[in-house]
Scaffold this motif. Structure first.
Motif, short mmCIF file in Angstrom:
data_model
loop_
_atom_site.label_atom_id
_atom_site.label_comp_id
_atom_site.label_asym_id
_atom_site.label_seq_id
_atom_site.Cartn_x
_atom_site.Cartn_y
_atom_site.Cartn_z
N LEU A 147 0.83 -1.20 0.00
CA LEU A 147 0.00 0.00 0.00
C LEU A 147 0.86 1.24 0.00
CD1 LEU A 147 -2.54 -1.15 2.72
CD2 LEU A 147 -2.78 -1.35 0.26
N GLY A 148 0.35 2.29 -0.60
CA GLY A 148 1.03 3.57 -0.57
C GLY A 148 0.93 4.18 0.81
N PRO A 149 1.72 5.24 1.10
CA PRO A 149 1.72 5.85 2.43
C PRO A 149 0.33 6.32 2.86
CG PRO A 149 3.49 6.74 1.09
CD PRO A 149 2.67 5.85 0.20
N ASP A 150 -0.47 6.78 1.92
CA ASP A 150 -1.81 7.26 2.27
C ASP A 150 -2.79 6.11 2.44
OD1 ASP A 150 -1.60 6.69 -0.46
OD2 ASP A 150 -3.26 8.03 -0.96
N GLN A 151 -2.38 4.89 2.14
CA GLN A 151 -3.24 3.73 2.27
C GLN A 151 -2.79 2.80 3.39
OE1 GLN A 151 -2.44 2.40 -1.77
NE2 GLN A 151 -4.62 2.55 -2.19
N ALA A 152 -1.78 3.20 4.13
CA ALA A 152 -1.21 2.33 5.15
C ALA A 152 -2.28 1.93 6.17
CB ALA A 152 -0.05 3.02 5.86
N GLU A 153 -2.28 0.65 6.50
CA GLU A 153 -3.24 0.13 7.47
C GLU A 153 -2.80 0.46 8.88
OE1 GLU A 153 -3.98 -4.02 7.03
OE2 GLU A 153 -3.98 -3.88 4.86
N THR A 154 -3.75 0.56 9.75
CA THR A 154 -3.43 0.73 11.16
C THR A 154 -3.75 -0.58 11.86
OG1 THR A 154 -5.66 1.56 11.59
CG2 THR A 154 -3.93 3.20 11.17
N GLY A 155 -3.20 -0.76 13.02
CA GLY A 155 -3.52 -1.94 13.82
C GLY A 155 -2.91 -3.23 13.31
N ALA A 156 -1.60 -3.29 13.26
CA ALA A 156 -0.95 -4.54 12.86
C ALA A 156 -1.30 -5.63 13.86
CB ALA A 156 0.57 -4.34 12.83
N THR A 157 -1.68 -6.78 13.35
CA THR A 157 -1.98 -7.92 14.22
C THR A 157 -0.86 -8.94 14.09
OG1 THR A 157 -3.17 -9.13 12.50
CG2 THR A 157 -4.47 -7.59 13.86
N PRO A 158 -0.65 -9.74 15.12
CA PRO A 158 0.36 -10.79 15.02
C PRO A 158 0.14 -11.70 13.81
CG PRO A 158 -0.28 -10.51 17.29
CD PRO A 158 -1.24 -9.68 16.47
N GLY A 159 -1.12 -11.99 13.51
CA GLY A 159 -1.42 -12.85 12.36
C GLY A 159 -1.02 -12.22 11.04
N ALA A 160 -1.26 -10.92 10.91
CA ALA A 160 -0.89 -10.22 9.68
C ALA A 160 0.63 -10.17 9.52
CB ALA A 160 -1.48 -8.81 9.68
N VAL A 161 1.33 -9.94 10.63
CA VAL A 161 2.80 -9.93 10.58
C VAL A 161 3.31 -11.33 10.26
CG1 VAL A 161 4.92 -9.50 11.90
CG2 VAL A 161 2.95 -7.97 12.17
N ALA A 162 2.71 -12.35 10.84
CA ALA A 162 3.11 -13.73 10.56
C ALA A 162 2.92 -14.07 9.08
CB ALA A 162 2.32 -14.70 11.44
N THR A 163 1.85 -13.57 8.49
CA THR A 163 1.60 -13.80 7.07
C THR A 163 2.70 -13.20 6.22
OG1 THR A 163 -0.79 -13.91 7.39
CG2 THR A 163 -0.01 -13.38 5.17
N ILE A 164 3.08 -11.97 6.52
CA ILE A 164 4.16 -11.31 5.77
C ILE A 164 5.47 -12.08 5.94
CG2 ILE A 164 5.59 -9.24 5.65
CD1 ILE A 164 3.06 -7.62 6.29
N ILE A 165 5.79 -12.46 7.17
CA ILE A 165 7.03 -13.20 7.41
C ILE A 165 7.00 -14.53 6.66
CG2 ILE A 165 8.43 -14.39 9.14
CD1 ILE A 165 7.67 -12.13 11.10
N GLY A 166 5.88 -15.22 6.72
CA GLY A 166 5.76 -16.49 6.01
C GLY A 166 5.98 -16.33 4.51
N GLU A 167 5.46 -15.25 3.93
CA GLU A 167 5.67 -14.98 2.51
C GLU A 167 7.14 -14.71 2.22
OE1 GLU A 167 3.08 -11.71 1.65
OE2 GLU A 167 1.28 -12.93 1.79
N ILE A 168 7.77 -13.90 3.05
CA ILE A 168 9.18 -13.57 2.84
C ILE A 168 10.06 -14.81 2.96
CG2 ILE A 168 11.15 -12.33 3.86
CD1 ILE A 168 9.16 -10.02 4.43
N LEU A 169 9.76 -15.65 3.93
CA LEU A 169 10.56 -16.86 4.15
C LEU A 169 10.17 -18.00 3.20
CD1 LEU A 169 10.69 -17.01 8.06
CD2 LEU A 169 12.43 -16.11 6.48
N GLY A 170 9.04 -17.83 2.52
CA GLY A 170 8.58 -18.87 1.60
C GLY A 170 8.09 -20.12 2.30
N ILE A 171 7.57 -19.96 3.52
CA ILE A 171 7.12 -21.12 4.29
C ILE A 171 5.61 -21.18 4.45
CG2 ILE A 171 9.28 -21.36 5.56
CD1 ILE A 171 7.88 -19.98 7.94
N GLY A 172 4.90 -20.19 3.93
CA GLY A 172 3.46 -20.18 4.07
C GLY A 172 3.05 -19.78 5.47
N GLU A 173 2.48 -20.70 6.20
CA GLU A 173 1.98 -20.43 7.55
C GLU A 173 3.11 -20.35 8.57
OE1 GLU A 173 -1.33 -19.86 8.39
OE2 GLU A 173 -1.63 -19.88 6.22
N MET A 174 2.93 -19.45 9.53
CA MET A 174 3.90 -19.30 10.62
C MET A 174 3.13 -18.93 11.88
SD MET A 174 7.17 -16.79 10.73
CE MET A 174 8.12 -16.58 12.21
#
Length: 98
Positions: free
Chosen positions: A16-43
């Motif tokens: 998302l662009g700076p004006d579209q940035a989401e608020t309220g990061a959740t552990p699940g959302a962060v885990a999803t991003i990490i899983g994508e970066i690591l290529g492991i899917g679920e974390m």
């Protein structure tokens, strides 16, 4: 790529662009991003980024994705000291720009 530009079947987390940035990061959302970066899917939200295969280059990618999604400024030391999705979500909430 914004949510609008996302192609059907594209399961990656939208950038998302700076004006579209989401608020309220959740552990699940962060885990999803990490899983994508690591290529492991679920974390799990209590798994350590580095123990799951993360390294300094991937941590820089993670920092960039977090900044794009939540407008939070994190450093490499933040990721090292807060290496689980749950800990990072808490830190993002404290560091997100209003």
């Amino acid at each position: 790529m914004s949510t609008i530009d996302q192609q059907p079947g594209d399961t990656s987390t939208p950038v998302l662009g700076p004006d579209q940035a989401e608020t309220g990061a959740t552990p699940g959302a962060v885990a999803t991003i990490i899983g994508e970066i690591l290529g492991i899917g679920e974390m799990a939200t209590d798994e350590n980024f580095f123990e799951m295969g993360g390294n300094s280059i991937l941590a820089l990618m993670l920092i960039s994705r977090i900044e794009q999604r939540w407008a939070a400024k994190l450093s490499m030391i933040n990721v090292i000291q807060h290496a689980t999705p749950a800990m990072l979500a808490d830190l993002i909430a404290k560091n997100a720009e209003p």
